[in-house]
Design an enzyme around this catalytic site. Sequence first.
Site, PDB file in Angstrom:
ATOM      1  N   PHE A 154       0.844  -1.194   0.000  1.00  0.00           N
ATOM      2  CA  PHE A 154       0.000   0.000   0.000  1.00  0.00           C
ATOM      3  C   PHE A 154       0.884   1.250   0.000  1.00  0.00           C
ATOM      4  CE2 PHE A 154      -2.319  -3.361   2.252  1.00  0.00           C
ATOM      5  CZ  PHE A 154      -3.468  -3.438   1.476  1.00  0.00           C
ATOM      6  N   LEU A 155       1.843   1.277  -0.904  1.00  0.00           N
ATOM      7  CA  LEU A 155       2.807   2.375  -0.919  1.00  0.00           C
ATOM      8  C   LEU A 155       2.257   3.593  -1.655  1.00  0.00           C
ATOM      9  CD1 LEU A 155       6.182   0.573  -1.716  1.00  0.00           C
ATOM     10  CD2 LEU A 155       4.987   0.821   0.461  1.00  0.00           C
ATOM     11  N   ARG A 156       2.573   4.753  -1.112  1.00  0.00           N
ATOM     12  CA  ARG A 156       2.291   6.015  -1.792  1.00  0.00           C
ATOM     13  C   ARG A 156       3.612   6.559  -2.316  1.00  0.00           C
ATOM     14  NH1 ARG A 156       0.376   9.461   2.960  1.00  0.00           N
ATOM     15  NH2 ARG A 156       2.056   8.219   3.892  1.00  0.00           N
ATOM     16  N   LYS A 209      -6.167  -4.569  -2.113  1.00  0.00           N
ATOM     17  CA  LYS A 209      -5.441  -3.486  -2.791  1.00  0.00           C
ATOM     18  C   LYS A 209      -6.272  -2.853  -3.898  1.00  0.00           C
ATOM     19  CE  LYS A 209      -2.234  -0.720  -4.202  1.00  0.00           C
ATOM     20  NZ  LYS A 209      -0.935  -1.138  -4.743  1.00  0.00           N
ATOM     21  N   ASN A 213      -7.825   1.043  -4.148  1.00  0.00           N
ATOM     22  CA  ASN A 213      -7.581   1.939  -5.269  1.00  0.00           C
ATOM     23  C   ASN A 213      -8.869   2.316  -5.991  1.00  0.00           C
ATOM     24  OD1 ASN A 213      -4.889   2.150  -4.798  1.00  0.00           O
ATOM     25  ND2 ASN A 213      -4.222   0.783  -6.423  1.00  0.00           N
ATOM     26  N   GLY A 262      -3.779   9.911 -11.966  1.00  0.00           N
ATOM     27  CA  GLY A 262      -2.981   9.218 -12.970  1.00  0.00           C
ATOM     28  C   GLY A 262      -2.015   8.292 -12.272  1.00  0.00           C
ATOM     29  N   CYS A 265      -0.754   3.100 -10.902  1.00  0.00           N
ATOM     30  CA  CYS A 265      -1.593   2.191 -10.112  1.00  0.00           C
ATOM     31  C   CYS A 265      -3.086   2.384 -10.343  1.00  0.00           C
ATOM     32  CB  CYS A 265      -1.268   2.346  -8.625  1.00  0.00           C
ATOM     33  SG  CYS A 265       0.359   1.706  -8.176  1.00  0.00           S
TER      34      CYS A 265
END
Length: 441
Positions: A154-156, A209, A213, A262, A265
């Site tokens: 769950f990376l930003r 995930k 999103n 955009g 992901c």
Amino acid sequence: MNISVIGTGYLGATHAACMAELGFDVIGVDVDPEKIDSLSRGELPFHEPGLPELIRKHVDSGRLRFTTDMSEVGAWGDVHFIAVGTPQVKGGTGADLTYVDAATTSLVRSITKSGALIVGKSTVPVGTAARLYDLVQQQKNPGVELSLAWNPEFLREGFAVEDTLRPDRLVVGTRTEADEAKLREVYAEALGRDTPWVSTDFETAELVKVAANAFLATKISFINAFAEVTETVGGDISTLADAIGFDDRIGRKFLNAGVGFGGGCLPKDIRALQTRVAELGLDHSMKFLDEIDQINLRRRKKAVARAFELLDQDVVGKKIAVLGITFKPLSDDVRDAPGLDVAARLFNAGADVQVYDPEGNKNAAKRYPRLGYVDSLTEAVKDAELVVLTTEWNEFKALTPADLQDLVAAKRFVDARNVLPAAEWEAAGWTFAQLGRKFNG
């Protein structure tokens, strides 16, 4: 435990460095020798704050090394993370699992250490983990016990190190208590800080995930759909977002109207989800995501339309400065970036487009070399007849009318991220447009 990370792109390099920071001995594996050489020197092919320093720290400490030889981890590793990409398939909307399948197969055949655990971190369509579990059992070496779990990331971008070392939750899909126990050991430090731990099955872990999103994309497009209304009837979309955001059932985060989302992901994940549920005969379950996608793409067209309005519908030969070309700040990622799309549309309409982004020019130039790329904001706006802000870097959010008025040829500005105080710019004599506000020329 010894840990390997298969795939050293954005996800894999971050995970490898952070596992070393947590005290494990780590090997990162990739098929690209140039990438391995660069990482071994602590050099990254992408921008992520804090990550180069962390890699250099643990290459120097001896806890982290990189290799192209899969066999190096086969007799050594206890836990093997699969962190390769799952891009959108060429010519379609589904996820390309070529890299996941190849990495898993190659890894399984190299493992000779019994009791090892393979852990998928890549974002994959539901059903992939179960299929790969069967593949592991079929392809493993004789006498070697192997298992597989799924642990979505769950990376930003811009906060990847923080998100790995101090996650807001940990989700693991396993089939045995022993596999869960091994992952609890890997993440012991985070669990010691009471990080929420969600233990579940493969399917739920895979869906978490893409569900997250899809929800974020929906929230962004929801406020942008209302922006389409306020642009027509009047009203202030930012005030509307503030007002509904006070409701704690809704919240203010991701209710920022503008040019849309955009990156690598959200767009591909919502498309891949629709494709997968269609394969399952559930076409209507995620049909709303198609409209989410369309709303998002319409915002790019609206930003271009605003530019045309401010230039009296004639952009041919006009110098336009586009500020920000990455899909978000603190990143050099231009995949499916709204700003790059807007700049390309204006260029194709005949404008002289000058682009400045603190980190993204190099990557953007590879994808769209015909645009003009400059190295500073001053160069971009010099003699510009219109300025368009498309990525909310702090450098741009801090702009005042006085910063630009002696540089530009005409005081026209499209704030496609709604981050500047419109009243201040209009009071200074600028023709100033934002998305979500009715423009009266």
